[in-house]
Design a protein around this motif. Structure first.
Motif: not given
Ligand SMILES: Nc1ncnc2c1ncn2[C@@H]1O[C@H](COP(=O)(O)OP(=O)(O)O)[C@@H](O)[C@H]1O
Ligand SMILES: [Mg+2]
Length: 277
Positions: A33, A35, A55, A58-59
């Motif tokens: 992924t 991010a 959602s 990457g925020k």
């Molecule tokens: N610790 C992690 N392990 C694996 N994938 C992650 C992790 N943190 C975030 N992701 C992935 O990275 C992408 C961005 O996530 P995230 O930054 O949490 O988005 P947002 O805060 O905009 O909802 C998503 O696809 C999420 O599933």
């Protein structure tokens, strides 16, 4: 280039000033992924920048990378012009030691969705711990400052209470006071109201609005579009790990340029026409 093909839509302007925070083409991967896929952002002194987006865009990863809770895979980040996470030794970049990273992290504060207060410490201790233990502020001074901050967030009567005795809204106000207590260069918020019962959201947004009015530099990941429109100076829209649109808050809502932002605002019940005037 104009339009979506150029990737990023920014209002042009000359800002001859070192940003408090610069995120430059940052890439962050988790396994397969991606991010963050070349995310860029500048935040200047005293600015309040709201980060919006669907959602998974990457925020959280962006603010977590800035706070060095995650290591980045590409690009660079700067705090007051200083490279974050790396040091230059004889012309070579080396990852900072843990101590070096801690030193940099001291200059920022993060407010999390889940408050993250220490449950076995009183409200006062939660606020004074970092100033005393990390910043070397004398206990008396730290307490006086904490009481001032508690007053400002309307919780001076809760200094001796434990987090479990507070509502979620009160806990988050304590977490904000804790974040301010170390006098950070920048405050990062990751959906600070998303874990709250709806009736508790406003008190936290009010606290943040008041904080913004004191000239604090703030980056706020939020779903609260009204807050973003009324309090933020700039709004940033993220999608698929990139900053797609970065504009003054009023333009962002009145005249969204990218189709994705238009769709996002429409889905959120805020078409451009509704917010006009
Ligand atoms: N610790 C992690 N392990 C694996 N994938 C992650 C992790 N943190 C975030 N992701 C992935 O990275 C992408 C961005 O996530 P995230 O930054 O949490 O988005 P947002 O805060 O905009 O909802 C998503 O696809 C999420 O599933
Ligand atoms: Mg998130």
């Amino acid at each position: 280039m104009t339009g979506e093909s150029s990737g990023l839509i920014v209002t042009p302007g000359v800002v001859d000033e070192v940003p408090v925070l610069e995120v430059a083409n940052v890439v962050k991967r988790f396994g397969d992924t991606t991010a963050l896929d070349g995310a860029s952002l500048k935040v200047y002194e005293g600015e309040v920048v709201a980060i919006l987006g669907p959602s998974g865009s990457g925020k959280s990863t962006l603010v977590r990378c800035v706070d060095q809770l995650e290591a980045i895979d590409g690009g660079a980040m700067f705090l007051d012009g200083e490279l974050l996470g790396y040091e230059r030794i004889h012309g070579h970049l080396r990852p900072l030691t843990d101590a070096g990273r801690r030193r940099q992290r001291r200059r920022m504060s993060m407010v999390f969705q889940q408050f993250n207060l220490f449950p076995h410490w009183s409200v006062l201790r939660n606020i004074t711990e970092a100033p005393v233990a990390v910043h070397g502020i004398p206990e008396r001074e730290a307490r006086a400052r904490a009481m001032e901050l508690l007053e400002r967030v309307g919780l001076s009567d809760k200094a001796d209470a434990y987090p479990r005795h507070l509502s979620g809204g009160q806990q988050q106000r304590v977490a904000i006071a804790r974040g301010v207590a170390v006098d950070p260069r920048i405050l990062l918020f990751d959906e600070p109201t998303s874990a709250l019962d709806p009736e508790l959201v406003d008190e936290v947004l009010q606290t943040m609005k008041q904080l913004a009015s004191t000239g604090r530099t703030m980056v706020v990941v939020t779903h609260e579009l009204e807050f973003a429109r009324n309090v933020a100076d700039r709004c940033v829209f993220m999608a698929e790990g990139k900053v797609i649109e970065d504009r003054p808050a009023d333009e962002f809502f009145r005249d969204p340029r990218s189709a994705r932002l238009r769709a996002f605002l429409a889905r959120s019940g805020r078409s451009p026409i509704e917010v006009e005037g």
